[in-house]
Structure formats: structure tokens, C-alpha cells
Motif scaffolding. Structure first.
Motif, PDB file in Angstrom:
ATOM      1  N   UNK A  27       0.830  -1.201   0.000  1.00 27.28           N
ATOM      2  CA  UNK A  27       0.000   0.000   0.000  1.00 27.28           C
ATOM      3  C   UNK A  27       0.866   1.252   0.000  1.00 27.28           C
ATOM      4  N   UNK A  28       0.255   2.362  -0.344  1.00 26.19           N
ATOM      5  CA  UNK A  28       0.985   3.623  -0.507  1.00 26.19           C
ATOM      6  C   UNK A  28       1.568   4.130   0.814  1.00 26.19           C
ATOM      7  N   UNK A  29       0.978   3.769   1.929  1.00 25.54           N
ATOM      8  CA  UNK A  29       1.495   4.218   3.231  1.00 25.54           C
ATOM      9  C   UNK A  29       2.831   3.542   3.525  1.00 25.54           C
ATOM     10  N   UNK A  30       2.885   2.224   3.340  1.00 25.72           N
ATOM     11  CA  UNK A  30       4.145   1.493   3.530  1.00 25.72           C
ATOM     12  C   UNK A  30       5.210   1.975   2.558  1.00 25.72           C
ATOM     13  N   UNK A  31       4.802   2.255   1.310  1.00 26.90           N
ATOM     14  CA  UNK A  31       5.747   2.756   0.311  1.00 26.90           C
ATOM     15  C   UNK A  31       6.363   4.082   0.750  1.00 26.90           C
ATOM     16  N   UNK A  32       5.523   4.980   1.242  1.00 26.46           N
ATOM     17  CA  UNK A  32       5.997   6.297   1.680  1.00 26.46           C
ATOM     18  C   UNK A  32       7.022   6.162   2.809  1.00 26.46           C
ATOM     19  N   UNK A  33       6.699   5.365   3.826  1.00 24.40           N
ATOM     20  CA  UNK A  33       7.608   5.231   4.968  1.00 24.40           C
ATOM     21  C   UNK A  33       8.906   4.524   4.585  1.00 24.40           C
ATOM     22  N   UNK A  34       8.832   3.537   3.702  1.00 28.48           N
ATOM     23  CA  UNK A  34      10.050   2.839   3.279  1.00 28.48           C
ATOM     24  C   UNK A  34      10.966   3.789   2.522  1.00 28.48           C
ATOM     25  N   UNK A  35      10.414   4.570   1.606  1.00 24.27           N
ATOM     26  CA  UNK A  35      11.244   5.513   0.846  1.00 24.27           C
ATOM     27  C   UNK A  35      11.888   6.529   1.781  1.00 24.27           C
ATOM     28  N   UNK A  36      11.117   7.076   2.701  1.00 19.64           N
ATOM     29  CA  UNK A  36      11.634   8.054   3.649  1.00 19.64           C
ATOM     30  C   UNK A  36      12.751   7.449   4.504  1.00 19.64           C
ATOM     31  N   UNK A  37      12.542   6.233   4.987  1.00 16.49           N
ATOM     32  CA  UNK A  37      13.527   5.599   5.856  1.00 16.49           C
ATOM     33  C   UNK A  37      14.799   5.216   5.108  1.00 16.49           C
ATOM     34  N   UNK A  38      14.666   4.774   3.862  1.00 13.07           N
ATOM     35  CA  UNK A  38      15.856   4.449   3.064  1.00 13.07           C
ATOM     36  C   UNK A  38      16.657   5.721   2.785  1.00 13.07           C
ATOM     37  N   UNK A  39      15.989   6.812   2.453  1.00 17.03           N
ATOM     38  CA  UNK A  39      16.694   8.088   2.246  1.00 17.03           C
ATOM     39  C   UNK A  39      17.455   8.488   3.504  1.00 17.03           C
ATOM     40  N   UNK A  40      16.849   8.315   4.663  1.00 18.49           N
ATOM     41  CA  UNK A  40      17.505   8.654   5.932  1.00 18.49           C
ATOM     42  C   UNK A  40      18.735   7.782   6.152  1.00 18.49           C
ATOM     43  N   UNK A  41      18.612   6.481   5.902  1.00 21.39           N
ATOM     44  CA  UNK A  41      19.750   5.570   6.082  1.00 21.39           C
ATOM     45  C   UNK A  41      20.892   5.956   5.147  1.00 21.39           C
ATOM     46  N   UNK A  42      20.570   6.250   3.903  1.00 22.71           N
ATOM     47  CA  UNK A  42      21.615   6.630   2.948  1.00 22.71           C
ATOM     48  C   UNK A  42      22.300   7.929   3.369  1.00 22.71           C
ATOM     49  N   UNK A  43      21.534   8.912   3.804  1.00 18.82           N
ATOM     50  CA  UNK A  43      22.125  10.176   4.258  1.00 18.82           C
ATOM     51  C   UNK A  43      22.981   9.970   5.495  1.00 18.82           C
ATOM     52  N   UNK A  44      22.551   9.105   6.404  1.00 18.08           N
ATOM     53  CA  UNK A  44      23.345   8.809   7.607  1.00 18.08           C
ATOM     54  C   UNK A  44      24.638   8.077   7.269  1.00 18.08           C
ATOM     55  N   UNK A  45      24.683   7.440   6.095  1.00 16.81           N
ATOM     56  CA  UNK A  45      25.893   6.750   5.653  1.00 16.81           C
ATOM     57  C   UNK A  45      26.725   7.587   4.698  1.00 16.81           C
ATOM     58  N   UNK A  46      26.448   8.880   4.633  1.00 15.31           N
ATOM     59  CA  UNK A  46      27.303   9.793   3.888  1.00 15.31           C
ATOM     60  C   UNK A  46      26.876  10.112   2.472  1.00 15.31           C
ATOM     61  N   UNK A  47      25.781   9.558   2.003  1.00 12.28           N
ATOM     62  CA  UNK A  47      25.322   9.865   0.655  1.00 12.28           C
ATOM     63  C   UNK A  47      24.545  11.177   0.653  1.00 12.28           C
ATOM     64  N   UNK A  48      24.671  11.895  -0.444  1.00 15.49           N
ATOM     65  CA  UNK A  48      23.940  13.147  -0.614  1.00 15.49           C
ATOM     66  C   UNK A  48      22.847  12.932  -1.653  1.00 15.49           C
ATOM     67  N   UNK A  49      21.885  13.831  -1.672  1.00 12.93           N
ATOM     68  CA  UNK A  49      20.790  13.726  -2.632  1.00 12.93           C
ATOM     69  C   UNK A  49      21.262  13.610  -4.063  1.00 12.93           C
ATOM     70  N   UNK A  50      22.334  14.320  -4.409  1.00 14.77           N
ATOM     71  CA  UNK A  50      22.832  14.288  -5.785  1.00 14.77           C
ATOM     72  C   UNK A  50      23.530  12.975  -6.136  1.00 14.77           C
ATOM     73  N   UNK A  51      23.848  12.137  -5.122  1.00 16.94           N
ATOM     74  CA  UNK A  51      24.455  10.827  -5.381  1.00 16.94           C
ATOM     75  C   UNK A  51      23.424   9.799  -5.831  1.00 16.94           C
ATOM     76  N   UNK A  52      22.168  10.052  -5.516  1.00 15.93           N
ATOM     77  CA  UNK A  52      21.105   9.080  -5.742  1.00 15.93           C
ATOM     78  C   UNK A  52      20.341   9.437  -7.011  1.00 15.93           C
ATOM     79  N   UNK A  53      20.263   8.475  -7.922  1.00 18.72           N
ATOM     80  CA  UNK A  53      19.502   8.690  -9.153  1.00 18.72           C
ATOM     81  C   UNK A  53      18.015   8.444  -8.899  1.00 18.72           C
ATOM     82  N   UNK A  54      17.693   7.348  -8.214  1.00 13.55           N
ATOM     83  CA  UNK A  54      16.285   7.065  -7.940  1.00 13.55           C
ATOM     84  C   UNK A  54      16.133   6.081  -6.789  1.00 13.55           C
ATOM     85  N   UNK A  55      14.977   6.162  -6.151  1.00 15.63           N
ATOM     86  CA  UNK A  55      14.569   5.184  -5.141  1.00 15.63           C
ATOM     87  C   UNK A  55      13.174   4.733  -5.544  1.00 15.63           C
TER      88      UNK A  55
END
Length: 129
Positions: A27-55
Motif C-alpha cells: 500500500x501507498x502508506x508502507x511505500x511512503x515510509x520505506x522511501x523516507x527511511x531508506x533516504x535517511x539511512x543513505x544520508x546517515x551513511x554519507x550519501x547526498x541527494x545528488x548521489x542518488x539517481x532514484x529510489x
């Protein structure tokens, strides 16, 4: 009275349809939270928005187990556009982790080895979930 019963029955049918659809397709609710949480994990591991092409976040019934949630994320980095790294979420700990495989577009298949750049995201990967 009949109108109230009709509305209640309609809501029950809609709720049932949503539960069945969610169990098969996510469902769209789970999708929203997963995308948000993956972005947070990537940022906490040193990745920047410009490093990511898509999620891309979606539901995979085969990954939905009592240990892992079925909503997964495929992350494509700009410096590796032919590879989609799979991120999963553990049910008990809620921890987001890179899965022990990634999708290589040039091969058209899942590969279970990592490039040197992404290996550090693989902490604790056992290869079996």
C-alpha cells in the motif's frame, strides 16, 4: 435504519478489499515510509541527494516473511546507473539494510556480490533471510 446498515456494509466491503489488496500488492502508506527511511539511512551513511539517481519502492510478496517486511526499495546511484541495490526492513528491529544482492541491468539478473563502493552498506549480511 436501512441506510445506516447499507453504509456500514459498504464500508466493510471496502475495508476488506483494501486488506486483500494490501496483502497482495502493498500500500501507498508502507511505500511512503520505506522511501523516507531508506533516504535517511543513505544520508546517515554519507550519501547526498545528488548521489542518488532514484529510489523505487514497491511490494514483493516473496520477500514478505515473518522476519522481513514485503515493501522493498531499489536504489540506483548516479555513478552506477546499471545497478539497483535492494534495501529491506527487518520486522522486529525496524532496521533498514542493504540486501545481499543487487539487480544489474546490463546482465538482466540479480547479482549477490557488491561493488567496492557499496560494500560497507552490507554490514551483517548473511546471504539468507
Amino acid at each position: 435504519m436501512k441506510k445506516t446498515a447499507f453504509i456500514a456494509a459498504g464500508l466493510l466491503v471496502l475495508l476488506g478489499a483494501f486488506v486483500v489488496y494490501s496483502s497482495l500488492h502493498g500500500n501507498f502508506i508502507s511505500d511512503y515510509f520505506m522511501k523516507r527511511d531508506v533516504e535517511t539511512v543513505l544520508k546517515n551513511n554519507g550519501y547526498k541527494g545528488q548521489d542518488i539517481q532514484s529510489i523505487e519502492v514497491f511490494y514483493e510478496m516473496k520477500r514478505n516473511t515473518n522476519q522481513i517486511k514485503g515493501t522493498v526499495a531499489h536504489v540506483t546511484f548516479k555513478d552506477e546507473p546499471n545497478e539497483k541495490y535492494i534495501y529491506i526492513q527487518w520486522r522486529n528491529s525496524k532496521k533498514i539494510q542493504q540486501h545481499c544482492e543487487y539487480y544489474d541491468k546490463s546482465l538482466g539478473a540479480y547479482v549477490d556480490t557488491y561493488t567496492a563502493k557499496r560494500k560497507h552498506m552490507d554490514e551483517g549480511c548473511t546471504g539468507s533471510y
